[in-house]
Design a protein around this motif. Structure first.
Motif, mmCIF file in Angstrom:
data_model
loop_
_atom_site.group_PDB
_atom_site.id
_atom_site.type_symbol
_atom_site.label_atom_id
_atom_site.label_comp_id
_atom_site.label_asym_id
_atom_site.label_seq_id
_atom_site.Cartn_x
_atom_site.Cartn_y
_atom_site.Cartn_z
ATOM 1 N N ASN A 102 9.632 -19.579 36.094
ATOM 2 C CA ASN A 102 8.948 -19.288 34.840
ATOM 3 C C ASN A 102 8.932 -20.544 33.981
ATOM 4 N N ARG A 103 8.265 -20.468 32.822
ATOM 5 C CA ARG A 103 8.298 -21.536 31.830
ATOM 6 C C ARG A 103 8.370 -20.911 30.443
ATOM 7 N N TRP A 142 15.980 -14.442 31.355
ATOM 8 C CA TRP A 142 14.977 -15.415 31.761
ATOM 9 C C TRP A 142 15.377 -16.174 33.020
ATOM 10 N N LYS A 200 12.336 -12.976 41.838
ATOM 11 C CA LYS A 200 11.147 -13.417 41.121
ATOM 12 C C LYS A 200 10.659 -12.297 40.211
ATOM 13 N N PRO A 201 9.944 -12.641 39.132
ATOM 14 C CA PRO A 201 9.414 -11.601 38.242
ATOM 15 C C PRO A 201 8.468 -10.669 39.004
ATOM 16 N N GLN A 209 5.622 -8.297 35.105
ATOM 17 C CA GLN A 209 6.284 -9.317 34.302
ATOM 18 C C GLN A 209 5.494 -10.620 34.321
ATOM 19 N N GLN A 210 5.019 -10.999 35.520
ATOM 20 C CA GLN A 210 4.293 -12.248 35.631
ATOM 21 C C GLN A 210 3.018 -12.214 34.802
ATOM 22 N N PHE A 269 4.026 -12.840 31.341
ATOM 23 C CA PHE A 269 4.344 -14.248 31.153
ATOM 24 C C PHE A 269 3.055 -15.060 31.046
ATOM 25 N N ASN A 270 2.111 -14.781 31.939
ATOM 26 C CA ASN A 270 0.850 -15.534 31.948
ATOM 27 C C ASN A 270 0.079 -15.332 30.645
#
Length: 219
Positions: A125-126, A161, A203-204, A208-209, A212-213
């Motif tokens: 992630n970031r 996180w 991994k998410p 979730q991803q 995040f995106n």
């Protein structure tokens, strides 16, 4: 005949308030100093020497470099460009230093900070600069560099996180985040959250991803 004066615009590296760091190359007793980021070697500085980093710039591969200055034999020197990951620039070394405190993501060379599954491990992630987190565990990677396990709030939900490089986190004067501060929900407890063991890190999920995106502005 008068010659017109033309001002040429020049793109300069990012200038910042000087940051005090110590040469700490994990692979050698001295660190290469270069004319440009990842350019020609013009000098070497021994591990343990204190320098001031006054500019940041990424090289063509996206790796972070800093322009080092400092004193030698009583004279101020503009040393040159050094690889930032071979410097120790502060940051907490022990969880007791930041227990119960909030921290702010503050990567000096990128608008977002990498989050990894393990210290210096797989990128998962970031997090944007300015995001408030809490560090619940500190570990060194194989090169002796400090990493912290980050937790915090996102879209009203508590998140584990992952691992972030502690030299890119500022825990000195962060505001208190509501998810970190606590509330009625146990997930928002002020008690530090225990991070999962590395073998359990995943991994998410797709949901979730997507969250995040959306947060990063990626479609």
């Amino acid at each position: 005949m008068a010659v017109p004066f033309v001002l040429l615009a020049t793109i300069l590296p990012e200038r910042v308030d000087a940051k005090s760091c110590v040469i700490s190359d994990p692979t050698d007793r001295a660190l290469n100093v270069r004319e440009t980021p990842n350019g020609r070697v013009i000098n070497r500085l021994k591990n343990g020497r204190t320098v001031e980093i006054t500019q940041f710039e990424n090289d063509a591969k996206g790796r972070p470099w800093g322009y080092a200055t400092g004193y030698y034999e009583g004279r101020f020197r503009n040393w040159g460009w050094v690889f930032m990951e071979a410097l120790a620039c502060g940051g907490p070394k022990d969880i007791s230093q930041i227990a119960g405190k909030s921290c702010v993501v503050a990567d000096p060379v990128d608008p977002t900070l990498n989050v990894r599954a393990t210290p210096n491990g797989e990128l998962i992630n970031r997090l944007r600069n300015g995001r408030i987190i809490r560090i619940t565990e500190i570990r060194d990677d194989a090169n002796g560099r400090p990493w912290g396990y980050a937790v915090g709030n996102f879209n009203g939900q508590f998140r584990n996180w992952g691992w972030v490089f502690l030299q890119h986190v500022d825990c000195s004067n962060a505001p208190l985040d509501e998810a970190v501060a606590g509330g009625g929900d146990p997930a928002r407890s002020a008690t530090p959250v225990t991070s999962p063991v590395e073998s359990e890190l995943k991994k998410p999920s797709q949901e979730q991803q997507e969250d995040f995106n959306a947060w990063l502005g990626i479609s």
